[in-house]
Write an enzyme that holds these catalytic residues in place. Sequence first.
Site, PDB file in Angstrom:
ATOM      1  N   ASP A 110       0.748  -1.325   0.050  1.00 27.15           N
ATOM      2  CA  ASP A 110      -0.059   0.231  -0.082  1.00 27.15           C
ATOM      3  C   ASP A 110       0.857   1.244  -0.004  1.00 27.15           C
ATOM      4  O   ASP A 110       2.004   1.075   0.085  1.00 27.15           O
ATOM      5  CB  ASP A 110      -1.001  -0.023   1.198  1.00 27.15           C
ATOM      6  CG  ASP A 110      -2.454   0.313   0.967  1.00 27.15           C
ATOM      7  OD1 ASP A 110      -2.433   1.158   0.011  1.00 27.15           O
ATOM      8  OD2 ASP A 110      -3.230   0.015   1.485  1.00 27.15           O
ATOM      9  N   ASP A 119     -10.529   3.192  -3.337  1.00 25.54           N
ATOM     10  CA  ASP A 119     -10.932   1.854  -2.820  1.00 25.54           C
ATOM     11  C   ASP A 119     -12.562   1.938  -3.161  1.00 25.54           C
ATOM     12  O   ASP A 119     -13.217   2.638  -3.190  1.00 25.54           O
ATOM     13  CB  ASP A 119     -11.065   1.759  -1.162  1.00 25.54           C
ATOM     14  CG  ASP A 119      -9.807   1.831  -0.597  1.00 25.54           C
ATOM     15  OD1 ASP A 119      -8.827   1.547  -1.361  1.00 25.54           O
ATOM     16  OD2 ASP A 119      -9.616   1.800   0.467  1.00 25.54           O
TER      17      ASP A 119
HETATM   18  C1  GLA Z   1      -6.134   1.037   1.749  1.00 24.67           C
HETATM   19  C2  GLA Z   1      -6.174  -0.065   0.588  1.00 24.67           C
HETATM   20  C3  GLA Z   1      -7.372  -1.078   0.785  1.00 24.67           C
HETATM   21  C4  GLA Z   1      -6.949  -1.776   2.225  1.00 24.67           C
HETATM   22  C5  GLA Z   1      -6.742  -0.571   3.399  1.00 24.67           C
HETATM   23  C6  GLA Z   1      -6.288  -1.223   4.578  1.00 24.67           C
HETATM   24  O1  GLA Z   1      -7.380   1.857   1.689  1.00 24.67           O
HETATM   25  O2  GLA Z   1      -6.619   0.402  -0.688  1.00 24.67           O
HETATM   26  O3  GLA Z   1      -7.501  -1.889  -0.143  1.00 24.67           O
HETATM   27  O4  GLA Z   1      -6.014  -2.587   2.115  1.00 24.67           O
HETATM   28  O5  GLA Z   1      -5.807   0.305   2.760  1.00 24.67           O
HETATM   29  O6  GLA Z   1      -6.032  -0.219   5.754  1.00 24.67           O
END
Ligand code: GLA
Length: 493
Positions: free
Chosen positions: A238, A296
């Site tokens: 991430d 997301d």
């Molecule tokens: C980000 C990612 C998500 C998830 C969260 C976890 O937002 O894009 O897919 O992994 O972090 O905190």
Amino acid sequence: MKKVVWFVLVFTLFGCSGNGEKFDGVFEGRPRVNPPYVVGNYPGTEFIFAIPTSGERPMTWTVEGLPEGLTLNEKTGIIRGVVKEAGDYGVKITAKNAHGSQVSELQIRIGKELALTPVMGWNSWNTFGQHLTEALIIETAEALIANGMRDLGYNYINIDDLWQLKERGADGHIVIDSTKFPRGIKYVADYLHERGFRLGIYSDASKYTCAGVCGSLGYEEVDARDFAEWGVDLLKYDYCGAPASRDTAIVRYRKMGEALRATDRSIIYNICEWGRRKPWEWAKEVGGHYWRTTEDIRDAWDLRESGTGLYGIMDIIDVNGELADYAGPGFWNDPDMLVVGIFGNSSSINSGKVQYGCTLKEYRTHMSMWCMMAAPLLSGNDVRNMPDSVLNILTNPEIIAINQDQLGIQGKMVKKEGDCEIWIKPLYKGEVALAVMNRGEQAEKVEVPLQLAGFVNKALVRDVWLHRDLGEYESLKLDLEPHVTVVLRLTQH
Ligand code: GLA
């Protein structure tokens, strides 16, 4: 004059199972070996593959042509071992049960590439967020075995954020949260590997992850080595807390990519910077196998008019659909994990003043389009406890076969008529998948000339949700309810 055959399909919510031809469930009938039919692994690293097979149990498997170093357990259908020599190995698989047998070909490519078809599996984040434990992972694995998902190819189980403590240990290693994983990550990896699954884990290219626990910046090699020692097979990396600059992102992602490649495991690398720095242009060069293209996903149909800036299923398709040319075997656009079957029951991905949860028709469209777009298929619902209506969406072998097709072409929209979109995905051996999606609020009638899919004369048409051959057509007229997607498999007559 061109002969046009009119055909009208009227969909009701449960029509897909009720009106179709008799269709065996995952554990019924003769053996059917499901895709993928091509798998990649690095030389000298552990290979784990449960031959995904539907059909009644007990079942036995035999193989011919396995490369040296691999062995098959004939009772479980799990192939394991280490192949030292790079090469393309054609393996003949025979699956047998009380109803008969089926022979199928598997290409094992030992070389530089992994993820030759989109990754399939499950990830903890979309439903469970912080409520992540060893018990959840083990129970999920058992559920994926019991409900047949593993036999449809869902073979990665991915631990997302919050498996680790906030601060790195004095010894320089990430500290596993022992209240969640009392026996460590290796225990979980071993458990999964014995059952033919692979394990994914999560970290971040800065000091802390998105949820505020320990990230890997400055410790890429230490962490990659730890992951490999534990038996990790995939890393989602991430980008929270990291600088906006594209150059910095490339440097940071490359560092981890090289560290993973230097281990003795075949570790798939998922780049998760939400598409903000156009990773489709550089992710391959830094060792990535698939990269998020958007923010997301939320468990919602369309959030464009919500004023929240959040992304529902339609919002994501609009972005990811434009990037088809960047995808291919080993390298995929990632429109984020599935929300199929969550029905609004998530604390981690649903926030703000939005009505969350989708209908079954909408989840079926979501699954259809992720398959048309050759997207990784990571289910994010509670698979220990789901209605058959949801399981039927996730385990439709015909839609999964479109996703896992070995050409690895991401489908594209070729025509838009009002609120209906026509998408085409070329498949192996000249077949074509054609989807018609009604994203609007009204029922729509659409005429679909099969010339759009490159067929000059008639094509044989099969509806992959009805599980029914419809016949030969030059053109189809479809009647689509709002938010419904019809997916057809076309074969030259
Ligand atoms: C980000 C990612 C998500 C998830 C969260 C976890 O937002 O894009 O897919 O992994 O972090 O905190």
